[in-house]
Design an enzyme around this catalytic site. Structure first.
Site: not given
Length: 358
Positions: A9, A96, A320
């Protein structure tokens, strides 16, 4: 030379991952979402422009079918990806690991239409071990997550386009509403109506404290709906006491109680209970606790916190951050333990001095 195209991304993440994968891989960024419902009149496709629901971009008369377009500011990124796709023998979609990321991967596949194998790879930390394992565990796009994101987006559009203008008129220009904000506004309205209906009552109270080496004992002698130590459940909506174990004291009763307590001072401790306790460290941050602590201790807004966390994740410093899980990888736990031992071993394992020795 054969190559594998990896699409992530953000460009910062692309540079980090390319350093890890090295030869045979080309890593490019999609810069977030590459396709969405039309946001302006100029983006509405000609085939739906004259429809009643054309401005929404969602066919409310035909099973709520969404109509996607590539926003003008994303076309250059899409073209760059199409160029990078030439010569690739396979494509890894490494967006993601959440619902939005899954949707971006699906949109990329729909737009680029690769004629080579396309696989989805998921990793929760940007480390060499995690990324190489993700490549080994490559899988197909999760259609259920894609449909979940699509449903969310459609609901946002259907609610937002009708409620947002009301917010602009009544609250502030530029505010947006959707499936979440609409419910939040309803809760705020309910709470405000409850506040307006609140019946104020003045009550008297007395409080006694006994402070010892490690103990503090206190007890309220009355109940007051507006004080933190009293329970709202003891009162009805009109402020009338309904709790069975609560009592509101009159001024004379309260004064008599205080006088009686003073006459029996000093108090004595009749019993002491000692129980073993266990203190555990705070769990790792989730998205919610991270933003709460950053606001409380640093005064950060949610947007600033998430932007900072995104950069830390992209540079490989944290796992994350968009998660409600407190699970950490074995590697992260091992490295954390090694760092703690290296920094604090002399303090943690220093022998305690013998009693009586200075």
């Amino acid at each position: 030379m054969a190559k594998t195209l990896v699409i992530v991304e953000s460009p910062a993440k692309a540079r980090t991952i390319e350093r890890i994968l090295k030869d045979g891989y080309e890593v490019r960024a999609s810069y977030g979402h590459v396709r969405d419902l039309p946001e302006s009149a100029s983006e509405i496709p000609d085939e739906i422009r004259k429809k009643k629901w054309g401005r929404l971009g969602v066919d409310t008369e035909g099973d709520f079918t969404p109509y996607y377009v590539i926003p003008g500011d994303k076309r250059k990124y899409v073209q760059a990806l199409r160029t990078a796709l030439k010569g690739a023998t396979q494509v890894y979609l490494a967006t993601d690991p959440d619902r939005e990321g899954e949707s971006i991967s699906w949109h990329l596949k729909e737009i680029l239409k690769p004629r080579v194998p396309v696989r989805r790879i998921i990793f929760h930390e940007i480390t060499e071990e995690a990324i190489k394992q993700a490549v080994k565990d490559a899988q197909d796009i999760d259609e259920n997550l894609v449909r979940a994101q699509e449903s969310r987006r459609i609901l946002d559009r259907l609610y937002g386009y009708t409620i947002s203008p009301v917010l602009w008129k009544k609250v502030q220009t530029g505010l947006s509403a959707g499936r979440v904000q609409s419910v939040a506004v309803r809760l705020i309205v309910d709470r405000e109506e409850e506040r307006l209906a609140f019946s104020r009552r003045d009550v008297l109270g007395s409080r006694g404290e006994a402070v010892g080496r490690r103990a503090r004992v206190h007890r309220d002698a009355c109940a007051d709906r507006r004080r933190a130590r009293c329970h709202r459940k003891d009162f009805d909506e009109k402020g009338v006491l309904t709790g069975k174990n609560a009592r509101v004291l009159s001024e004379s009763d309260s004064t008599a109680l205080v006088d009686a307590l003073w006459q029996h001072i000093p108090w004595t401790v009749s019993a002491v209970d000692e129980k073993p306790g266990v203190e555990r460290p705070a769990p790792p941050f989730t998205t919610s606790t991270l933003t709460q602590e950053a606001s409380r201790k640093l005064g950060f807004s949610t947007e600033r916190t998430m932007q900072s966390a995104q950069r830390l994740f992209q540079d490989g410093h944290i796992s994350y951050h968009r998660t409600d899980s407190t699970t950490l990888s074995e590697r992260a736990l091992g490295e954390s333990a090694a760092a703690i031992r290296g920094m604090f071993a002399t303090i943690l394992f220093r022998p305690a001095p013998l009693r009586g020795r200075k």
